[in-house]
Design an enzyme around this catalytic site. Structure first.
Site, PDB file in Angstrom:
ATOM      1  N   ASP A   7       0.852  -1.191   0.000  1.00 26.37           N
ATOM      2  CA  ASP A   7       0.000   0.000   0.000  1.00 26.37           C
ATOM      3  C   ASP A   7       0.890   1.245   0.000  1.00 26.37           C
ATOM      4  O   ASP A   7       2.091   1.170   0.279  1.00 26.37           O
ATOM      5  CB  ASP A   7      -0.889  -0.044   1.248  1.00 26.37           C
ATOM      6  CG  ASP A   7      -1.656   1.247   1.476  1.00 26.37           C
ATOM      7  OD1 ASP A   7      -2.318   1.717   0.541  1.00 26.37           O
ATOM      8  OD2 ASP A   7      -1.565   1.782   2.596  1.00 26.37           O
ATOM      9  N   ASP A   9      -0.246   5.216   0.985  1.00 26.28           N
ATOM     10  CA  ASP A   9      -0.453   6.172   2.077  1.00 26.28           C
ATOM     11  C   ASP A   9      -0.508   5.457   3.419  1.00 26.28           C
ATOM     12  O   ASP A   9      -1.251   4.490   3.597  1.00 26.28           O
ATOM     13  CB  ASP A   9      -1.747   6.956   1.851  1.00 26.28           C
ATOM     14  CG  ASP A   9      -1.621   7.927   0.691  1.00 26.28           C
ATOM     15  OD1 ASP A   9      -0.864   8.894   0.811  1.00 26.28           O
ATOM     16  OD2 ASP A   9      -2.271   7.688  -0.350  1.00 26.28           O
ATOM     17  N   THR A  41      -2.537   0.688  -4.380  1.00 27.43           N
ATOM     18  CA  THR A  41      -2.946   1.927  -3.724  1.00 27.43           C
ATOM     19  C   THR A  41      -4.345   2.375  -4.132  1.00 27.43           C
ATOM     20  O   THR A  41      -4.849   1.994  -5.194  1.00 27.43           O
ATOM     21  CB  THR A  41      -1.934   3.051  -4.055  1.00 27.43           C
ATOM     22  OG1 THR A  41      -2.345   4.281  -3.454  1.00 27.43           O
ATOM     23  CG2 THR A  41      -1.832   3.263  -5.558  1.00 27.43           C
ATOM     24  N   GLY A  42      -4.947   3.190  -3.291  1.00 27.82           N
ATOM     25  CA  GLY A  42      -6.207   3.830  -3.645  1.00 27.82           C
ATOM     26  C   GLY A  42      -6.005   5.062  -4.501  1.00 27.82           C
ATOM     27  O   GLY A  42      -6.958   5.595  -5.077  1.00 27.82           O
ATOM     28  N   LYS A 212      -8.157  -4.387  -4.159  1.00 33.73           N
ATOM     29  CA  LYS A 212      -6.718  -4.667  -4.147  1.00 33.73           C
ATOM     30  C   LYS A 212      -6.425  -6.164  -4.137  1.00 33.73           C
ATOM     31  O   LYS A 212      -5.547  -6.639  -4.849  1.00 33.73           O
ATOM     32  CB  LYS A 212      -6.069  -3.996  -2.944  1.00 33.73           C
ATOM     33  CG  LYS A 212      -6.015  -2.482  -3.005  1.00 33.73           C
ATOM     34  CD  LYS A 212      -5.256  -1.928  -1.802  1.00 33.73           C
ATOM     35  CE  LYS A 212      -5.222  -0.419  -1.798  1.00 33.73           C
ATOM     36  NZ  LYS A 212      -4.425   0.115  -0.669  1.00 33.73           N
ATOM     37  N   ASP A 235      -2.208  -0.597   5.870  1.00 31.14           N
ATOM     38  CA  ASP A 235      -2.536   0.049   7.146  1.00 31.14           C
ATOM     39  C   ASP A 235      -4.015   0.336   7.328  1.00 31.14           C
ATOM     40  O   ASP A 235      -4.418   0.820   8.388  1.00 31.14           O
ATOM     41  CB  ASP A 235      -1.769   1.370   7.277  1.00 31.14           C
ATOM     42  CG  ASP A 235      -2.370   2.465   6.401  1.00 31.14           C
ATOM     43  OD1 ASP A 235      -2.545   2.232   5.187  1.00 31.14           O
ATOM     44  OD2 ASP A 235      -2.681   3.547   6.931  1.00 31.14           O
ATOM     45  N   ASN A 238      -9.088  -0.556   3.184  1.00 30.10           N
ATOM     46  CA  ASN A 238      -9.064  -0.909   1.764  1.00 30.10           C
ATOM     47  C   ASN A 238      -7.923  -1.874   1.438  1.00 30.10           C
ATOM     48  O   ASN A 238      -7.759  -2.274   0.286  1.00 30.10           O
ATOM     49  CB  ASN A 238      -9.016   0.331   0.868  1.00 30.10           C
ATOM     50  CG  ASN A 238      -7.758   1.145   1.045  1.00 30.10           C
ATOM     51  OD1 ASN A 238      -7.004   0.963   2.004  1.00 30.10           O
ATOM     52  ND2 ASN A 238      -7.514   2.070   0.133  1.00 30.10           N
TER      53      ASN A 238
END
Length: 289
Positions: A7, A9, A41-42, A212, A235, A238
């Site tokens: 991931d 952020d 990642t989002g 994901k 973390d 998502n």
């Protein structure tokens, strides 16, 4: 361990939204040992690729929670979109609960309220890095708006009406917990949606196949790697779809307790190069040098 999905952020990037040199060295060492590494990642690809390039890394990127997959050179390998009919229904739900959202498309990311656009990124930054000051979070958010990463528009329907537009994600935001819960309850009736969150006050809405975990498994399948030999590091909520499928699930030290309980290992925080610590720990366990 043959594949690592990371991931961004609150995980790969530090409190200044850059990648620590220790993380860079660990990723390169893993790659040299023949381990594949992918970012999941989002963020949109445009927002995800710059920190990666600035760190001197070459990585494939699963962007927008799996709605888009790109190879190391940035070529689109796959896109999973929301139908326009589903978009209009989702827009009606969010509007009915007075919830702001950003629109992620193949034309870019759009906002119809720049002040709320700043609030949404501040929420993501503060959720991932609680110790970051409000002033610093706003500086980072202002940068996102001012460097063209997000486009301001009066009406999203202007974009959606374009025949060649592809809709990837709605990133919704509200500090009103009741409104968020009511919207989430409404979205439970949508069979074709995946709904998650990456921060305290947001809702991430994508196609049900744009997650994901699904994207990481597809990438692993292409490489002939079983999910039992995949490590996922994240973390937030998502990232759960990755944790559920990966043989090694790693929560960041700055993750919420509920996330940590889902994982087999808890590493250091993102500001302490927790990605590097996790990679080094598992490479030693697997006797990879």
């Amino acid at each position: 361990m043959k594949l690592i999905a990371i991931d961004m952020d609150g995980t790969l990037v530090n409190n200044n939204t850059t990648i620590n040199e220790e993380n860079v060295r660990a990723i390169k060492k893993a790659q040299e040992a023949g381990i594949h590494v992918v970012v999941a990642t989002g963020r949109s690809y445009k927002e995800a690729v710059n920190p990666v390039k600035e760190a001197g890394l070459t990585l494939p990127i699963i962007a927008i929670n799996g709605a888009q997959m790109r190879d190391e050179e940035g070529k689109i390998k796959q896109s999973i979109t929301l139908s326009k009919d589903t978009y209009y229904k989702a827009d009606e739900v969010l509007g009915g609960h007075s919830i702001y959202y950003e629109l992620y498309t193949n034309k870019g990311t759009y906002s119809d309220n720049p002040e709320m656009a700043i609030d949404i990124i501040v929420d993501i930054i503060k959720s991932a890095n609680p110790e970051v000051s409000d002033e610093k979070a706003h500086q980072l958010a202002d940068y996102r708006i001012n460097n063209g990463r997000i486009h301001t528009i009066e009406d999203y329907k202007e974009v959606v009406a374009e025949p060649d537009v592809e809709i990837y994600k709605l990133l919704a935001f509200s500090r009103n917990e009741r409104d968020r819960k009511n919207a989430l309850n409404d979205f439970l009736t949508f069979k074709d949606l995946a709904v998650s969150k990456s921060a305290e006050a947001n809702i991430e809405i994508t196609h049900r196949d744009a997650q994901k975990g699904i994207a990481v498994k597809q990438y692993a399948d292409e490489l002939g790697i079983p999910m039992s030999e995949v490590m996922a590091i994240g973390d937030n909520y998502n990232d759960v779809s990755m944790f559920e499928l990966a043989g090694y699930s790693v929560a960041m030290g700055n993750a919420e307790e509920d996330i940590k309980k889902l994982c087999t290992f808890v590493t250091k925080t993102n500001d302490e190069s927790g990605v590097a610590f996790a990679i080094q720990t598992f490479m030693r366990k697997n006797r990879v040098s």
